[in-house]
Structures are given as C-alpha cells and as structure tokens.
Write an enzyme that holds these catalytic residues in place. Structure first.
Site, PDB file in Angstrom:
ATOM      1  N   SER A 115       0.852  -1.190   0.000  1.00 43.29           N
ATOM      2  CA  SER A 115       0.000   0.000   0.000  1.00 43.29           C
ATOM      3  C   SER A 115       0.886   1.238   0.000  1.00 43.29           C
ATOM      4  O   SER A 115       2.117   1.145  -0.025  1.00 43.29           O
ATOM      5  CB  SER A 115      -0.903   0.006   1.242  1.00 43.29           C
ATOM      6  OG  SER A 115      -0.124   0.141   2.419  1.00 43.29           O
ATOM      7  N   LYS A 116       0.245   2.402   0.035  1.00 40.66           N
ATOM      8  CA  LYS A 116       0.990   3.655  -0.037  1.00 40.66           C
ATOM      9  C   LYS A 116       1.996   3.809   1.103  1.00 40.66           C
ATOM     10  O   LYS A 116       3.003   4.508   0.954  1.00 40.66           O
ATOM     11  CB  LYS A 116       0.017   4.837  -0.032  1.00 40.66           C
ATOM     12  CG  LYS A 116      -0.777   4.979  -1.320  1.00 40.66           C
ATOM     13  CD  LYS A 116      -1.685   6.194  -1.256  1.00 40.66           C
ATOM     14  CE  LYS A 116      -2.474   6.358  -2.545  1.00 40.66           C
ATOM     15  NZ  LYS A 116      -3.373   7.536  -2.505  1.00 40.66           N
ATOM     16  N   ARG A 117       1.732   3.176   2.226  1.00 40.75           N
ATOM     17  CA  ARG A 117       2.662   3.332   3.349  1.00 40.75           C
ATOM     18  C   ARG A 117       4.015   2.689   3.057  1.00 40.75           C
ATOM     19  O   ARG A 117       5.002   2.978   3.740  1.00 40.75           O
ATOM     20  CB  ARG A 117       2.061   2.735   4.625  1.00 40.75           C
ATOM     21  CG  ARG A 117       1.933   1.221   4.623  1.00 40.75           C
ATOM     22  CD  ARG A 117       1.425   0.707   5.966  1.00 40.75           C
ATOM     23  NE  ARG A 117       1.270  -0.738   5.968  1.00 40.75           N
ATOM     24  CZ  ARG A 117       0.191  -1.369   5.553  1.00 40.75           C
ATOM     25  NH1 ARG A 117      -0.827  -0.681   5.082  1.00 40.75           N
ATOM     26  NH2 ARG A 117       0.108  -2.692   5.590  1.00 40.75           N
TER      27      ARG A 117
END
Length: 468
Positions: A235-237
């Site tokens: 994910s974006k993290r």
C-alpha cells in the site's frame, strides 16, 4: 487463445494491477493469442474519467499494447439485462425483496448460532412485496461442488452448500461485478483469465452462473498478492504503488516490467530479461502460489542496469520527458543521445540523469559555494585565462582538440592536468561533478564554455579584490 486485463477506474494503475496485466499480456504474446483491455466502470459513484486516463496512460508507458479494446462495461448494460432476464426465465434467478434490516437480523441470528453469515434463500419461495424495489439473485445450486483447476493455485474444490445466492442486479437495475465479468469474458471470447487471488472466492459463483447459461468457463490463474517488506499487503505506506509514480521517479518501463515479472516467477538464476526473453520464457503455470514481497532496492538496481546497457536513443526518449519536467527544452543544446551516452554509467534513475544533464542545456545562476571556494582561486587565474584564449581561437571544437588544449596549458604552467581540469569543470558547469571534462566541454559548446570561463575569471578577480 485470448487473455484480458479488466481494471476498475477508481484510481491509478497500481503495481498489483500492472503485474496482472503483464502476466496476461506475456501469456497472450507467447502463444500468439490476443490481449484485451476492458474497463469495468459499472461502479458509477467511484469511477472517474481521470482514472480511466491514468490506466490508459500507464498501459501505454509500460508498452503493454492491447489487441482489442478498451471496452467499457457502461456501454453494455443492454447485454447484461438480456442475460439477467435469461436467467430469470430459465429459473436460475429470482427477485429478492428483503430489506437491509431483515438481512442484518438474519446475519445476527446466524452469528449467534455460530453459523457462517450468508443469505438463506428465503425469497426463493416468496412473492412480490408492494412498494419494494427488489434485487435479483442467482439461484446457486444447493448440492454438489465446483472444481477450479487453477494454473497457479492448483485444484480448488468448493462445496455449493458453502455458497449463497449472490446478487446479480441491484435494486436500481444495475448489474453487479460477478455477472458483468463473466458475460464480458464469454462475449469477448476470453479463454484464460489471469487475475489477483482476491477474486478466487468469486470464481466458483461465476462458474455456476456460466453453467446455468450452458457455457464452459475459461481457464483461471489467480496470482498471489504483492506484499510490502513488513509482510502486509502493498500500500501507499510502503512507498510508491502507482505505475506512473515510478515514471516520475525516473524508472524505465522495461526495468519495472522486469521487476514485476520476477515477483512470483523465475527462470533459473537469471535476473535481467529483455521483453523478448520474457515472452519466450514466461509461463503462467510457473508462477509461485505464495505472495511475493516488494523490494525497492532491487528495483533500483535493475533500473540502473537497464540505464547502463540500454539503447541510448530509447533512453533519450524517456529522458526528454524528465528534462521537460525541469523546464528544459532538449532541442536547445547538444543531441540528447550524445548526452545519454556520457551519462549512462553515472545515474541510477532518469531523474538523476536529468539533474546531471542540466548543465548541457541551461546556464547556471551561481557557482556551487564549496566547489568555487576550493577550485576557483587566484592561483588558477592565468591558466584559465590561457585556456579561454585558446578555446576562443580553436577551430575544431571536438573532445580530442579540447583535451589537447588542457594538456598544453598544463605543460605551459607546469602543473598536473587535474589542477586545471577541475577548476575548468567548475567554471563551465557551476559544480564539481560532470562526465570527463573534454566531453563535457564538447557538449556544452563554445559559446557557453567561454561564457562560463569569463564568469569564473570575474569570480576570481572579485575574490582577489576582496582579500587585497
């Protein structure tokens, strides 16, 4: 044979989707089949034109050209309604009038009895309810089982008693994913469905609907998800997950494709593959069923290798975009291919290469403070003046001739060549780093080299006056 990629336009083209598209594209190319692009845009609230454009842009940048499409599901509602009506007429579907409150109570009772929460089929035997807009459910078989001979997961057996009657049309009449996807695959002649394993639970339901329609299901291959370094879903993290963000960060499309194909697939110990090698060697049946972890450092290493060994003209094509992002017109300067040739061994990304190439196309505003303080000293004033005068009179502005002038000047002032080359580099680029000085001078050109030398001599004179 025919494969497809069918993203939903609710955001950018992400890494997981790109890998699915790549697997489908490679398999079609390997077997001389066709690759279809379909936009599954029936979710009208979340689907946007911007997302459609982002998907098309990402596919184009990656070079995953499609043979048919793009097809849009919102243009096929008449066909979906036709199939839904066929299922109703043949007794394979029915209207469901249950309210949200009734369904919630049903699930609460099932959870209390420690049963699997699911629709219990009560409307199979009910009549219409006035004033209620019903959904339409598929009448799933209650006995027997579904066998999925998945090319990645292997044989998967699902008991029909575990499946409930899924909704195939909402109360507003719009069809749902599980109906539209199988109708599209059927109508478009898709023979091999490659998709993420988050869709594996949908597959037995879709197979049962196809059987109710008297059709054979396609061959399925459910690719495992991509994980971050922490073992959680990417994910974006974890950093960039958008394909076009990797373009912005200076990656070559073939480097990203090479990295993605290795997430779950291998061919011996080989790490670097050309597109042609991928097509020749890839087989969907060789994809590992376990999830793979995304490693940004490995991708960066691959990108560096592709930059080093790539065709300069191809790299120049992609570098031009990054120079444009810096406000630089690459036509106002040396040939971009020549710049790439001297920068290929010096950059890990095209962003880095673009930054290092600014000096070839644009005058610098000020000298790097530390470099100027160290190298633009009064002791080199005479040597830089001599070089300026020789370059002014030089007829052959080639790297060899420029290099010869540096040699002659070093001999004249009885100094090591490096004592002249580095001040000269700072004078014409503004900083301490560039390719070999003779090539740098040749690419920058006479006018801007002389301009830089005059600027450096004024800097030295100002420094002399300051400490006089």
């Amino acid at each position: 044979m025919k494969t497809r990629f069918a993203p939903s336009p609710t955001g950018y083209l992400h890494i997981g989707g790109a890998r699915t598209a790549l697997f489908s594209w490679l398999y079609a190319r390997k077997h001389g089949g066709k690759f279809v692009l379909r936009i599954e845009d029936t979710d009208r609230e979340r689907s946007t034109v911007e997302s459609v454009n982002a998907i098309l842009e990402g596919m184009t940048w990656l070079g995953l050209e499609y043979d048919e499409g793009p097809f849009y599901q919102t243009e096929r509602f008449d066909r979906y309604n036709e199939v839904i009506q066929q299922l109703l007429d043949d007794g394979h579907a029915y209207y469901c009038y249950c309210s949200k409150e009734a369904l919630e109570k049903m699930r609460e009772r099932q959870v209390f009895r420690k049963e699997k929460p699911r629709y219990d089929g009560r409307c199979r035997r009910s009549t219409s309810v006035a004033g209620v807009k019903p959904v339409i459910r598929f009448k799933n078989p209650t006995e027997g089982f579904v066998v999925i001979d998945d090319w990645i997961k292997g044989k998967v057996v699902v008991q029909n008693s575990e499946l409930d009657d899924l909704i195939i049309a909402r109360s507003d009449g719009t069809p749902t994913y599980n109906l539209t996807v199988l109708v599209d695959d059927l109508d478009m002649g898709v023979t091999h469905v490659v998709r993420g394993d988050d869709h594996l639970n949908n597959t037995p339901r879709q197979i049962n609907i196809l059987k109710a329609l008297g059709e054979m299901p396609p061959q399925y291959a459910h690719a495992p998800m991509i994980l971050g370094a922490d073992g959680k879903r990417l994910s974006k993290r974890h950093g960039a997950v958008s394909v076009m963000q990797y373009r912005e960060e200076g990656y070559l499309p073939e480097a990203l494709l090479n990295y993605l194909v290795r997430l779950g697939w291998s061919h011996g110990d080989q790490e670097i593959f050309s597109i042609d090698e991928m097509i020749e060697l890839f087989d969907i049946k060789d994809v590992n069923s376990a999830a793979s972890a995304f490693n940004p450092e490995k991708l960066l290493w691959l990108n560096q290798q592709f930059i080093k060994s790539g065709n300069p003209a191809h790299i120049a094509h992609h570098l031009s975009w990054h120079l444009g992002a810096l406000g630089i017109d690459p036509t106002n300067g040396p040939e971009l291919v020549d710049v790439v040739k001297v920068q290929q061994d010096r950059a890990k990304t095209l962003v880095e290469m673009a930054q290092n190439s600014i000096c070839f196309y644009k005058d610098f505003d000020v000298f790097d403070a530390n470099a100027a303080k160290k190298h633009l000293r009064p002791v080199v004033k005479q040597a830089l003046t001599a070089i300026r005068d020789r370059y002014t009179a030089l007829n052959d502005w080639s790297a060899a001739s420029l290099h010869q002038v540096i040699i002659e000047t070093a001999e004249q002032f009885d100094v090591n060549m490096g004592k002249i080359a580095q001040p000269l580099r700072v004078a014409v680029t503004g900083g301490p780093v560039s390719p070999s000085i003779d090539v740098t001078l040749a690419l920058i050109g006479r006018e801007r080299v002389l301009k830089g030398l005059n600027k450096a001599l004024k800097y030295i004179e100002h420094r002399e006056a300051k400490f006089a």
